[in-house]
Design a protein around this motif. Sequence first.
Motif, mmCIF file in Angstrom:
data_model
loop_
_atom_site.group_PDB
_atom_site.id
_atom_site.type_symbol
_atom_site.label_atom_id
_atom_site.label_comp_id
_atom_site.label_asym_id
_atom_site.label_seq_id
_atom_site.Cartn_x
_atom_site.Cartn_y
_atom_site.Cartn_z
ATOM 1 N N VAL A 170 36.495 28.319 47.638
ATOM 2 C CA VAL A 170 36.784 29.699 47.989
ATOM 3 C C VAL A 170 36.156 30.260 49.466
ATOM 4 O O VAL A 170 36.670 30.734 50.140
ATOM 5 C CB VAL A 170 36.439 30.616 46.985
ATOM 6 C CG1 VAL A 170 36.927 32.122 47.451
ATOM 7 C CG2 VAL A 170 37.262 30.308 45.696
ATOM 8 N N ALA A 171 35.102 29.563 49.542
ATOM 9 C CA ALA A 171 34.074 30.119 50.646
ATOM 10 C C ALA A 171 34.589 29.642 52.035
ATOM 11 O O ALA A 171 34.420 30.184 53.070
ATOM 12 C CB ALA A 171 32.722 29.925 50.567
ATOM 13 N N THR A 172 35.711 28.796 51.963
ATOM 14 C CA THR A 172 36.467 28.265 53.002
ATOM 15 C C THR A 172 37.675 29.298 53.555
ATOM 16 O O THR A 172 38.033 29.134 54.802
ATOM 17 C CB THR A 172 37.057 27.020 52.909
ATOM 18 O OG1 THR A 172 38.014 26.795 51.841
ATOM 19 C CG2 THR A 172 35.735 25.888 52.967
ATOM 20 N N LEU A 173 37.797 30.166 52.592
ATOM 21 C CA LEU A 173 39.140 31.176 53.061
ATOM 22 C C LEU A 173 38.721 32.028 53.867
ATOM 23 O O LEU A 173 37.427 32.239 54.165
ATOM 24 C CB LEU A 173 39.396 31.714 51.591
ATOM 25 C CG LEU A 173 40.103 30.749 50.433
ATOM 26 C CD1 LEU A 173 40.377 31.684 49.398
ATOM 27 C CD2 LEU A 173 41.659 30.332 51.147
ATOM 28 N N PRO A 174 39.680 32.782 54.501
ATOM 29 C CA PRO A 174 39.436 33.705 55.513
ATOM 30 C C PRO A 174 38.705 34.863 54.787
ATOM 31 O O PRO A 174 38.954 35.150 53.577
ATOM 32 C CB PRO A 174 40.826 34.315 55.900
ATOM 33 C CG PRO A 174 41.783 33.185 55.684
ATOM 34 C CD PRO A 174 41.086 32.105 54.641
ATOM 35 N N GLY A 175 37.763 35.657 55.482
ATOM 36 C CA GLY A 175 37.043 36.756 54.893
ATOM 37 C C GLY A 175 37.614 37.550 54.199
ATOM 38 O O GLY A 175 37.244 38.109 53.155
ATOM 39 N N HIS A 176 38.840 38.059 54.560
ATOM 40 C CA HIS A 176 39.375 39.264 53.966
ATOM 41 C C HIS A 176 39.877 38.816 52.532
ATOM 42 O O HIS A 176 40.006 39.709 51.467
ATOM 43 C CB HIS A 176 40.570 39.974 54.705
ATOM 44 C CG HIS A 176 41.650 38.895 54.945
ATOM 45 N ND1 HIS A 176 41.757 37.916 56.008
ATOM 46 C CD2 HIS A 176 42.714 39.064 54.564
ATOM 47 C CE1 HIS A 176 42.833 37.336 56.101
ATOM 48 N NE2 HIS A 176 43.653 37.917 55.010
ATOM 49 N N ILE A 177 40.302 37.582 52.523
ATOM 50 C CA ILE A 177 40.808 37.000 51.110
ATOM 51 C C ILE A 177 39.414 36.795 50.123
ATOM 52 O O ILE A 177 39.530 37.421 49.117
ATOM 53 C CB ILE A 177 41.464 35.763 51.435
ATOM 54 C CG1 ILE A 177 42.789 36.006 52.416
ATOM 55 C CG2 ILE A 177 41.920 35.165 50.003
ATOM 56 C CD1 ILE A 177 43.616 34.901 52.437
ATOM 57 N N GLN A 178 38.386 36.192 50.655
ATOM 58 C CA GLN A 178 37.276 36.187 49.996
ATOM 59 C C GLN A 178 36.928 37.637 49.263
ATOM 60 O O GLN A 178 36.414 37.536 48.258
ATOM 61 C CB GLN A 178 36.032 35.421 50.906
ATOM 62 C CG GLN A 178 36.337 34.255 51.155
ATOM 63 C CD GLN A 178 34.813 33.610 51.664
ATOM 64 O OE1 GLN A 178 33.830 33.937 51.488
ATOM 65 N NE2 GLN A 178 35.139 33.007 53.041
ATOM 66 N N ALA A 179 36.786 38.576 50.239
ATOM 67 C CA ALA A 179 36.349 39.885 49.876
ATOM 68 C C ALA A 179 36.994 40.335 48.527
ATOM 69 O O ALA A 179 36.728 40.890 47.598
ATOM 70 C CB ALA A 179 36.802 40.815 51.090
ATOM 71 N N VAL A 180 38.664 40.187 48.520
ATOM 72 C CA VAL A 180 39.336 40.404 47.450
ATOM 73 C C VAL A 180 38.981 39.542 46.316
ATOM 74 O O VAL A 180 39.181 39.972 45.136
ATOM 75 C CB VAL A 180 41.033 40.265 47.948
ATOM 76 C CG1 VAL A 180 41.651 40.376 46.661
ATOM 77 C CG2 VAL A 180 41.312 41.307 49.121
ATOM 78 N N TYR A 181 38.482 38.350 46.606
ATOM 79 C CA TYR A 181 38.364 37.475 45.527
ATOM 80 C C TYR A 181 36.920 38.093 44.724
ATOM 81 O O TYR A 181 37.106 38.106 43.687
ATOM 82 C CB TYR A 181 38.040 36.170 46.051
ATOM 83 C CG TYR A 181 39.187 34.880 45.915
ATOM 84 C CD1 TYR A 181 40.171 35.250 46.534
ATOM 85 C CD2 TYR A 181 38.981 33.814 45.242
ATOM 86 C CE1 TYR A 181 41.208 34.175 46.746
ATOM 87 C CE2 TYR A 181 40.121 32.929 44.935
ATOM 88 C CZ TYR A 181 40.991 33.102 45.789
ATOM 89 O OH TYR A 181 41.876 32.070 45.767
ATOM 90 N N VAL A 182 36.294 38.401 45.474
ATOM 91 C CA VAL A 182 34.757 38.696 44.934
ATOM 92 C C VAL A 182 35.189 40.115 44.086
ATOM 93 O O VAL A 182 34.699 39.937 42.855
ATOM 94 C CB VAL A 182 33.826 39.118 46.122
ATOM 95 C CG1 VAL A 182 32.621 39.789 45.559
ATOM 96 C CG2 VAL A 182 33.285 37.704 46.844
ATOM 97 N N GLN A 183 35.935 41.195 44.741
ATOM 98 C CA GLN A 183 35.869 42.219 44.114
ATOM 99 C C GLN A 183 36.743 42.184 42.906
ATOM 100 O O GLN A 183 36.428 42.580 41.729
ATOM 101 C CB GLN A 183 36.972 43.034 45.207
ATOM 102 C CG GLN A 183 37.174 44.629 44.520
ATOM 103 C CD GLN A 183 35.862 45.432 44.605
ATOM 104 O OE1 GLN A 183 34.819 45.105 45.342
ATOM 105 N NE2 GLN A 183 35.966 46.650 44.163
ATOM 106 N N ASN A 184 37.825 41.236 42.879
ATOM 107 C CA ASN A 184 38.672 41.111 41.864
ATOM 108 C C ASN A 184 37.904 40.137 40.339
ATOM 109 O O ASN A 184 38.196 40.330 39.481
ATOM 110 C CB ASN A 184 39.973 40.590 42.105
ATOM 111 C CG ASN A 184 40.999 41.685 42.697
ATOM 112 O OD1 ASN A 184 41.434 42.538 42.012
ATOM 113 N ND2 ASN A 184 40.944 41.645 43.988
#
Lengths: 1104, 201
Positions: free
Chosen positions: A511-525
């Motif tokens: 997941v850490a290779t995804l663009p930042g804004h997507i990672q952010a959503v990942y972490v939050q969710n």
Amino acid sequence: MALKIVKGSIDRMFDKNLQDLVRGIRNHKEDEAKYISTCIDEIKQELKQDNIAVKANAVCKLTYLQMLGYDVSWAAFNIVEVMSSSKFTYKRIGYLAASQCFHEGTDVIMLTTNQIRKDLSSPHQYDTGVALTGLSCFVTPDLARDLANDIMTLMSHTKPYIRKKAVLIMYKVFLKYPESLRPAFPRLKEKLEDPDPGVQSAAVNVICELARRNPKNYLSLAPLFFKLMTSSTNNWVLIKIIKLFGALTPLEPRLGKKLIEPLTNLIHSTSAMSLLYECVNTVIAVLISLSSGMPNHSASIQLCVQKLRILIEDSDQNLKYLGLLAMSKILKTHPKSVQSHKDLILQCLDDKDESIRLRALDLLYGMVSKKNLMEIVKKLMLHVDKAEGTTYRDELLTKIIDICSQSNYQYITNFEWYISILVELTRLEGTRHGHLIASQMLDVAIRVKAIRGFAVAQMATLLDNAHLLTGNTQRNGICEVLYAAAWICGEFSEHLEDPMQTLEAMLRPKVATLPGHIQAVYVQNAAKLFATVLRKHEGETDSHAAQETSQLLIDRLPLFVQSANLEVQERASCILQLVKYIQKLQQKKVEVAEEVTALFAGELNPVAPKAQKKVPVPEGLDLDAWINKPPSESESEDEKPKAVFAKEEPKHSRSRHTEVDEKELARRREARKREQANNPFYIKASPSSQKVYDAPGVEHIPVVQIDLSVPLKVPGMPMSDQYLKLEEERRQKEKAERKKEKKKKREKRGKERKADSGPESEEDIAPAHQVDIVTEEMPENALPSDDDDKDPNDPHKALDIDLDKYPTVHWFPVQKSSKHKKKKQKKEKEEKEKKKKKRHHHHHHHSNAGGEDSVQNGTVEEEEPLPPMSNYFLLAENSYIKMVYDIQGNHQDESKVVVSVIFENKSDSFLKSMEFNVLDSLNSKLQRPEGAGAHDSLTVPFQLPPGISNEAHFVFSVQSIVMPQKLKGTLTFIVKSDESSTHEKLDFKLHFTCTSYLITTPCYLYDAYAKLLESGDLKGSSLRLEGINMPFHHLLARICFHHHFSVVERIDSCASMYSRSIQGHHVCLLVKTSDQTVSIDAKCDEPSLLGNVLDEIKQTFSKC
Amino acid sequence: MIKAILIFNNHGKPRLIRFYQYFAEDMQQQIIRETFHLVSKRDDNVCNFLEGGSLIGGSDYKLIYRHYATLYFVFCVDSSESELGILDLIQLICFFLCVCVFVETLDKCFENVCELDLIFHMDKVHYILQEVVMGGMVLETNMNEIVAQVELQNRMEKSEGGLSAAPARAVSAVKNMNLPEIPRNINIGDINIKVPSLSPF
């Protein structure tokens, strides 16, 4: 002398001509630029010679170089020289060069006026022709103004060759100098019936261009064009006229009815495809304008559709393309007649020509119905597969989404199918539209509650297979869908079958290779999922599993804490700490699930994109009024308005937000409910399905009950095709069922389907499950869209002149515009009252009605009475007569001002035959009636008995308003007493101040005002007035009254004021006062206008 | 209104440009490049209309073009012009060029509009174009009228000695043509006129 000529011609022999230049360039392919630069040097030498032939040759070569992209403006003067040669050969070269490179910014152009005038009146028709042709390319406002008369004369030239050119160029003249349209129009109209077909065609051309932009002004010509249409055999002219009718019919439906017959005849008879096509187009326009008026035009539609079908079936790609284009116009109003040709349209999707495929796609958009949506989309999906990796595929993708989501998912009967389609679309590699798909997924999952369970399952699969999507690179736009997937899984995690697995998938190192804004959503969710998992485990009292989950997060999150993306890092470290804390609690056997879940309680609701903007200002709420008492003077004094003039965000803007107390909210809610109850189109919420929310207004999201009649469970990755099959089966079953319980169902559906029933009734298709689409929230009483799509810079706006009226001088008794605001209005009324007393009875009744009332009703809020003020200045006076005048502009016409003159008879004699005249200047002209000469005087339409005064209005056209101006004039009149009558005259000077070009324009919105100031388009200036000894509100009133401003906002001893000129310049003032000193900071987009206005303000105050 | 007429070859080299709205030279070149980019990637058997040239005009404007041998003839027009009409006009203009400039190649007309002739006689082509389109509006579509006017002007130039001897050739050729046999008014508006019908010349 002779030697010089000989030398010149010898030189010439060695000069290159155009052909040599071209040949040379072709022979120097490697060092073209270098070669050309030596050529330019040669040309410069040639231009220095006296021999005009050499110069002309040089200019001719320059024209060629200009085509290659070289700037030749440095030779502009030489071009003018060649233009003024007496030889046609050279003149033609000169004009050609000028037409290629002259423009409004070319300064030598003003030197050409006389030369062009000479050429226009040349006895040789080709000199004139060449000048007209050249002028048509570089005419400037100045040239247009100076030469308009000469060209107008040429419109009646004996040679048709000149006439047609003169007629055609008039359009260019109108564009640059709109004032010429009115005087030239009668002659232009005449040319429509010129014996020469070329001239006639030119006139049709010009009028069509004019009418296209402002059709309403040309409706009166319809009969004439009708005649031309039935008589002309020139296809060009016919096409133009028919196109013109297409523009006119929306304004005059009766015209359309008349047109149908001749147009149908033309359609049947013509062999020219272009004419046929335009006829069909105009018939379509007519039918659209009639829309529901006539019952029997289905024949015409059929004819059109039938002809278009022939075009589309033609092997000529151009006809195919145009046929589809026209078809899409019919589609808007008569979708049924087009839908029957669906086969043909779908066939066009297979065409090898991309433009044709795109057109067909456009058509499909309008052709879908509940019945055929799945089938059409299936066909499109096939094309998607075929069109691997092209922009056309992207276009297909957006079209599929457009088609499905149009009018609020109106045609979707099965949202599971739609989600599957979206999921299938994610398998496209390299598409740019991942974002679009993602937003659709979010939209559907949020707004269609019934689908959430299914959507979450699909999204979980997507997350699980994320490696398929991210594939090779990050620029792959499709990974955007993971954003949606992660959010949906997190937000609606209660629907997840195996949240633990999804949580695990979301925390994979990849997941850490995804663009930042997507990672952010990942972490939050992931945190949201964590909450769900905890609750699940605690429910099952499985504390070991719960602790394992915490450990998983603690193990995986540090990867995100190290992220370079701030958002990811911040969220990850917050959540990591939180989880560590939870772990501690868990180890103490404390139940935490409830509290963790509370972190993510509540539900988000969709808000319409423009909802915020459309909140209407409630009645009785004054956004400009202070909510609390203004802060003490020491704080506020200069700070606030200064912020406006500096480019800062205005600090006080927060004060504008109204804080409404609970009571008021409750009251409004009640009112809203009542209103909704009476609104048949409003879907009422049934209380049982609603949670109670804390936030006000949420309960008003209309939601209809769900009735999942067909539970669908498709194992594995769903293929949308399966739905298609299921759907068919279901429909068949339903059909059978319906026969039985038709009656019962209809009753029910009547209530339920208000939300999504389409315009054409498709009673026999019921949705797979009753699905409700949560409408986006909009504020109640939302204002209708106020987007103004007219371009203020459109040059054609100036040509919007009503040609049937000839308003030159308006005579009407004193009745000043009543729109002006606030203080001014009041003052004006006072003024009027005063005047009325003086004035004679013969026009009393006009002003009586409104005047007194409004004085009483007016919002009188002044502390001290204002001294009486008058805007009327003395024009001239002698022992017989006194004239005072006032100048007013209006927004409707940016080049006109109205001068109101009050004539007062001071003598004991009768004054009659008053004639008013002024000497026009270039800039300002008195509007005289049609047919009057430029120096004729205007008769004042009344006589004055002794002691009586009356007012007359004169219209002046002005061009530039940035400078004040004085016009000299004379009033002549006859003084008639019992025994004698004498001629008298009185000279006067009309002073057009810059103020008189300003119009009081209330600026209601402080924000708009602030934005205007911040835009940076305005230039500033300032003024200081010393020793002003009057109350501040008097000062403001004076500026408002005398200089046509309105107060935007006033705080203590500061006020911002606004006005607009007739030509749309914004003028903003910031007036501050302290101790008899008034400082005015001003801004305006026209510095010289501003300077003059400030001077005038200064004068006003120096007088008092 | 016609906003621009561009003629360029298969490599995007401009052969004649005529803008009816002012653009600075570098902008003109950029428009040519963009237009070339748009039309050159299209096959010959697709339709001749193109939307979406972003530099000129905007949504109301279309590119209408024809491709003959090595040359592209591109018209940028707004919605007041009939698409098919403009296509015919391009054909008409090509025809005039054959008649008035490329006299010697008349037999191979259309299919072999010779680029070289166009390059060397750019000014002549402009003069012919001026008789057909003026200031962005179609001035004349009558074949005979245009040929006659061009011929008269060339004759005038010749009587003045001309700039060079070259045009004389064209003039004489036009004069020697059997004008009455040229169709009086090419049925502009009828796209079906195809090259072979002109073979009698």
